[in-house]
Design a protein around this motif. Structure first.
Motif, PDB file in Angstrom:
ATOM      1  N   GLU A 185       0.845  -1.201   0.000  1.00 49.43           N
ATOM      2  CA  GLU A 185       0.000   0.000   0.000  1.00 49.43           C
ATOM      3  C   GLU A 185       0.877   1.245   0.000  1.00 49.43           C
ATOM      4  O   GLU A 185       1.790   1.370   0.823  1.00 49.43           O
ATOM      5  N   ARG A 226      -3.238  -0.057  -4.714  1.00 55.59           N
ATOM      6  CA  ARG A 226      -4.416   0.299  -3.917  1.00 55.59           C
ATOM      7  C   ARG A 226      -4.024   0.840  -2.553  1.00 55.59           C
ATOM      8  O   ARG A 226      -3.041   0.418  -1.957  1.00 55.59           O
ATOM      9  N   GLY A 227      -4.862   1.775  -2.087  1.00 58.91           N
ATOM     10  CA  GLY A 227      -4.674   2.307  -0.748  1.00 58.91           C
ATOM     11  C   GLY A 227      -5.273   3.696  -0.632  1.00 58.91           C
ATOM     12  O   GLY A 227      -5.570   4.357  -1.635  1.00 58.91           O
TER      13      GLY A 227
END
Length: 380
Positions: A129, A168-169
């Motif tokens: 992330e 993603r994050g």
């Protein structure tokens, strides 16, 4: 009622011709050198890119506006690495994603690479992330479909590794999303329907998802009904600006569900198809939908009945009817395809199945043995 947590860190601006006013209000982020990441072609043709650059150049704290438009319809890691190099050399302080989902996803990934100074491969291949050092992102979508302006994912492909996946994050959530439906007025019918179906798929999957809740149900219902009403209208008349605005709204609100609830198997399965064929995200999702919705009926009977009634006004009583009605709606809006249409062969299916990764547990179907290979096979 199932409990839930809702966080909307992205400030939303929605309305026709709202970009200049919104950017002035977001002036706190717009300092130093700015990079616009875009696919660029039609946006240059219609003067939109030049207009945006002029607005930015006239903001008091902007020193230089840099345009990076070497982004494919399926953004490539190699393209984004080029943007990162330029951004670091030019000391870019903020990234603007301007275009469809591909441009916005590429902008998010570039913001990660420039801000963290780390190799993007680590984030993509290892699922790390991104940190808070990611550059601020402002998203300005020009299509009605991806919802990327409100999601916390950047979907990109690696040609070297023959894969498609996500970075993603929370760090890739845009600081602001500026949704101007006027940009969609010039989009041709094929892209209008594909992106519109993508928005519909987000709504359907976030309704059936394990993580779904009472709030996300409300958004899904609104988006499904909106797509069911307005995509057929646009098939008849692309100049129906009210229908364009409605689809921009549906795409935007369903982005909230993307960030908080997520999607189901068709989206995860499309990544492998897209990496293999370099076809559009929406085309891959649409090829999987009739087979998926038929099986989804077995584990989500009431929800699939809701979906098909909201979408078509028809009541169904089994999975086969769900498949038939979904296929008929897709045929009406010109997006009905098979995996074979996209270039997939039967011998490709075992490898595609192996490449499906990520959180497939958000789909109730994921517990069924061989469900992925079954859907692939039935979608040829």
């Amino acid at each position: 009622m199932k409990g839930f947590t809702l966080e909307l860190p992205t400030k939303i601006y929605f309305g026709n011709n709202n970009v200049e006013e919104a950017l002035k209000k977001e002036n706190k982020w717009l300092t130093g050198n700015i990079m616009i990441v875009t696919t660029g072609r039609s946006l240059i043709k219609f003067g939109y890119l030049n207009e945006l650059k002029n607005v930015l150049d006239n903001l008091p704290n902007v020193e230089e506006t840099i345009i990076f438009d070497n982004i494919s319809a399926n953004p490539k890691l190699e393209e984004i690495e080029e943007a990162v190099k330029i951004g670091m050399d030019r000391r870019v302080k903020v990234i603007i994603g301007f275009g469809g989902g591909s441009a916005i996803d590429a902008a998010k990934a570039a913001a990660v690479g420039i801000g963290t100074s780390e190799n993007l491969e680590r984030f993509l291949l290892e699922g790390i992330e991104p940190s808070g050092n990611t550059l601020p992102i402002i998203a300005i979508p020009t299509t009605a479909g991806s919802g990327s302006e409100l999601s916390k994912g950047a979907i990109i492909s690696s040609q070297i590794h023959h894969m498609k996946g996500g970075i993603r994050g929370a760090a890739v959530l845009p600081k602001a999303a500026i949704v101007n439906p006027v940009y969609t007025w010039t989009i041709p019918i094929g892209i209008t329907m594909e992106t519109g179906f993508d928005a519909l798929a987000h709504a359907i999957e976030s309704y059936t998802a394990v993580k779904a809740n009472s709030w996300s149900h409300m958004i899904s219902e609104k988006a499904i009904k909106t797509a069911g009403q307005n995509l057929p209208l646009l098939m008849v008349n692309l100049d129906n600006h009210e229908a364009r605005e409605a689809m921009s709204y549906a795409s935007m609100i369903i982005g909230i569900n993307l960030a908080s609830v997520g999607t189901c198997l068709p989206h995860r399965m499309q990544y492998a198809v897209g990496a293999k064929t370099d076809t559009s995200h929406a085309a891959g999702v649409s090829a999987l939908y009739p087979a998926w919705i038929q099986r989804q009926y077995d584990v989500n009977e009431k929800k699939v009945k809701d979906i098909m009634y909201w979408l078509t006004g028809k009541k169904i009583s089994n999975g086969e009817e769900a498949r038939e009605e979904m296929a008929e709606f897709m045929r009406r809006i010109g997006v009905l395809k098979t995996l074979a249409d996209l270039g997939i062969k039967k011998e490709d299916l075992p490898e595609l199945t192996k490449q499906v990764t990520g959180n497939i547990g958000n789909d109730k179907l994921s517990s069924q043995k061989d469900i992925i290979s079954s859907i692939y096979g039935d979608s040829l």
